[in-house]
Design a protein around this motif. Structure first.
Motif, PDB file in Angstrom:
ATOM      1  N   PRO A  71       0.806  -1.222   0.000  1.00 40.09           N
ATOM      2  CA  PRO A  71       0.000   0.000   0.000  1.00 40.09           C
ATOM      3  C   PRO A  71       0.839   1.271   0.000  1.00 40.09           C
ATOM      4  N   LEU A  72       2.001   1.242   0.642  1.00 37.30           N
ATOM      5  CA  LEU A  72       2.884   2.415   0.634  1.00 37.30           C
ATOM      6  C   LEU A  72       3.391   2.681  -0.781  1.00 37.30           C
ATOM      7  N   GLU A 128     -11.139  -3.909   6.775  1.00 34.79           N
ATOM      8  CA  GLU A 128     -12.090  -3.233   7.659  1.00 34.79           C
ATOM      9  C   GLU A 128     -11.806  -3.531   9.131  1.00 34.79           C
ATOM     10  N   GLU A 129     -11.443  -4.751   9.439  1.00 35.11           N
ATOM     11  CA  GLU A 129     -11.215  -5.113  10.840  1.00 35.11           C
ATOM     12  C   GLU A 129      -9.991  -4.394  11.407  1.00 35.11           C
ATOM     13  N   LEU A 130      -8.911  -4.335  10.634  1.00 34.10           N
ATOM     14  CA  LEU A 130      -7.694  -3.676  11.105  1.00 34.10           C
ATOM     15  C   LEU A 130      -7.788  -2.157  10.999  1.00 34.10           C
ATOM     16  N   GLY A 131      -8.663  -1.657  10.153  1.00 31.15           N
ATOM     17  CA  GLY A 131      -8.829  -0.214  10.018  1.00 31.15           C
ATOM     18  C   GLY A 131      -7.697   0.464   9.275  1.00 31.15           C
ATOM     19  N   LEU A 132      -7.097  -0.273   8.335  1.00 30.31           N
ATOM     20  CA  LEU A 132      -6.037   0.291   7.492  1.00 30.31           C
ATOM     21  C   LEU A 132      -5.894  -0.573   6.244  1.00 30.31           C
ATOM     22  N   TYR A 133      -4.952  -0.188   5.398  1.00 31.16           N
ATOM     23  CA  TYR A 133      -4.686  -0.941   4.173  1.00 31.16           C
ATOM     24  C   TYR A 133      -3.598  -1.981   4.441  1.00 31.16           C
ATOM     25  N   VAL A 134      -3.680  -3.090   3.735  1.00 33.13           N
ATOM     26  CA  VAL A 134      -2.735  -4.181   3.926  1.00 33.13           C
ATOM     27  C   VAL A 134      -2.081  -4.510   2.585  1.00 33.13           C
ATOM     28  N   ALA A 135      -1.111  -5.414   2.626  1.00 32.84           N
ATOM     29  CA  ALA A 135      -0.466  -5.859   1.401  1.00 32.84           C
ATOM     30  C   ALA A 135      -1.303  -6.961   0.751  1.00 32.84           C
ATOM     31  N   LEU A 136      -0.974  -7.251  -0.497  1.00 32.59           N
ATOM     32  CA  LEU A 136      -1.635  -8.317  -1.239  1.00 32.59           C
ATOM     33  C   LEU A 136      -0.564  -9.205  -1.864  1.00 32.59           C
ATOM     34  N   ASP A 137      -0.668 -10.508  -1.652  1.00 31.49           N
ATOM     35  CA  ASP A 137       0.252 -11.461  -2.259  1.00 31.49           C
ATOM     36  C   ASP A 137      -0.236 -11.757  -3.668  1.00 31.49           C
ATOM     37  N   ASN A 188       2.862   1.009   6.730  1.00 38.77           N
ATOM     38  CA  ASN A 188       2.591   1.019   5.287  1.00 38.77           C
ATOM     39  C   ASN A 188       1.108   1.234   5.007  1.00 38.77           C
ATOM     40  N   GLY A 189       0.271   0.646   5.852  1.00 38.52           N
ATOM     41  CA  GLY A 189      -1.169   0.708   5.639  1.00 38.52           C
ATOM     42  C   GLY A 189      -1.809   2.007   6.053  1.00 38.52           C
TER      43      GLY A 189
END
Length: 447
Positions: free
Chosen positions: A230-231, A289-298, A311-312
């Motif tokens: 995401p960064l 939604e649960e973490l409240g931020l953006y995450v990476a994608l494999d 990063n998120g």
């Protein structure tokens, strides 16, 4: 008390940049990092623009002159005379540069540098010189590096800029911890073993780099690591808007490059459309939604990497980006701000950790597993200022108050502010200088 604290902090920061200047570019640190690093030079230029705008322009020009024919801007441009001081070096790659890349902050940096001294920039033809190279750099990322969801893929943890983040752990487990190349660790001469990645991780780093190198650095070859960050995607979107501002400012709207088929809006419109596509893909595929931020994608498995890291939070920049519209959608801006202010990040201590305090991998000393990094504080400071959140801006701004007293460290303990890693670190000095001297509120200034 460190002797730099006795000086004016801006003067002390400028002195670090002067000491690390080679006559052509700025090294991140004279001992641990003796070459030119890609996104380091972008951050250096952002800070240097205030007192030495010509040098800031030269910094970016020197980096872009090492651009590959396919458009990539290399992670490292080697000083061949110091090849034994850092590993892996030019001998590993068989070239004067690394074959890897780093986050594309460069166009954003170039626009900020131009805005700091438009007359000097015009005299040197700076925008006309760098714009075509930056446009080709972005074309490479949108083309050869495009992943399955339309966002750029990183091929190695070193490309993410956050090398040892928990975001890459699961993918690295697929990489055998064996390398043909002897793994040298000159980094351990400048930082404690508890602050740097372990030997098993380094063997995997080398194995990945060997595989990529041996494939001719071809991006269509599967090498066991393909992550969407995401960064990385966020700073590419910001830099696309910066390229749009450049194109608007150039007499021919883009240095005579062929105009894309974008409905007649020219190259500026094409860059803004690229930014919009990146933003839409981020929202569709990387939000958790649960973490409240953006995450990476494999990109190999198609699965999200559900780890809470700084990063998120960086997509907060897009909420204050001109032309970004209602982004993030559905109240996500407020959710991101709440996550930033929450117990995992600023709510749990004075400085912004690189990994959430709630993540099981959190370690306040270990590289990208918890320490507070000045470039991350700077990115989030730009974001919250643009959103008018002076309360959060003050919290992030406080990180830079410890930079000079701690000798401009590479990163700090997120709870105490104690310096970690190497010292006299260039981007720490440069971004401290920027925070002290800038009055900008917008993420990307208007032309």
């Amino acid at each position: 008390m460190h002797k730099d604290f006795e000086e004016d902090p801006a003067d002390a920061a400028a002195r670090v940049l002067e000491a690390n200047w080679t006559g052509r570019h700025t090294v991140p640190a004279t001992g641990l990092y003796p070459h030119q690093w890609s996104w380091d030079s972008a951050f250096v230029a952002i800070g240097a623009r205030h007192r030495a705008p010509a040098r800031a322009r030269a910094e970016l020009v020197a980096l872009l002159e090492a651009q590959w024919p396919d458009g990539r801007v290399p992670q490292i441009v080697y000083d061949i005379g110091r090849d034994d001081d850092y590993a892996p070096g030019a001998g590993f790659w068989g070239a004067a540069t690394s074959g890897l890349v780093q986050p594309p902050v460069h166009a954003w940096a170039a626009w900020l540098v131009h805005c700091a001294d438009p007359a000097g920039s015009a005299r040197e033809g700076f925008l006309a010189r760098v714009y075509p190279r930056l446009a080709r750099w972005h074309e490479y990322l949108h083309g050869r590096r495009a992943g399955g969801v339309g966002l750029p893929v990183t091929k190695h943890p070193w490309e993410t800029g956050t090398d040892n983040s928990p975001l890459w752990d699961a993918a690295l487990e697929r990489v055998p911890p064996r390398a043909r190349t002897p793994v040298r660790r000159p980094d351990l001469q400048h930082a404690g073993t508890g602050e740097r990645p372990g030997s098993r991780d380094y063997r995997r780093y080398y194995r990945l780099a060997e595989t990529y190198r041996d494939a001719g650095c071809a991006d269509d070859v599967a090498i066991g690591f393909a992550l969407v960050c995401p960064l990385f995607s966020t700073v590419l979107a910001v830099s696309e808007v910066a390229l749009a501002r450049m194109a608007e400012s150039l007499p021919d709207g883009g240095c005579g490059l062929p105009l894309p088929d974008d409905g007649g809006d020219g190259r500026a419109g094409a860059h803004e459309a690229s930014a919009a596509r990146l933003i839409a893909a981020l929202d569709e595929h990387l939000w958790d939604e649960e973490l409240g931020l953006y995450v990476a994608l494999d990109d190999t498995t198609g699965e999200q990497v559900r780890r809470a890291t700084v990063n998120g939070l960086v997509p907060l920049l897009l909420a204050g980006l001109p032309g970004a519209g209602n982004h993030p959608p559905g109240g996500r801006t407020e959710r991101l701000l709440a996550t930033l202010a929450g117990p995992g990040f600023l709510g749990g201590g004075p400085y912004l950790p690189s990994t959430s305090r709630d993540d099981p991998a959190f370690d306040p000393a270990l590289y990208w597993r918890g320490p507070a990094w000045f470039n991350m504080s700077w990115l989030l400071l730009r974001a919250v200022r643009a959103l008018g959140r002076d309360d959060l801006a003050a919290r992030l701004r406080a990180h830079f108050d410890v930079a000079a007293p701690q000798g401009f460290p590479e990163y700090t303990d997120p709870d105490t502010g104690a310096g970690r890693g190497t010292r006299q670190f260039s981007w720490t000095a440069a971004l401290t200088l920027d925070v002290l001297l800038t009055n900008e509120q917008a993420v990307v200034p208007a032309p």
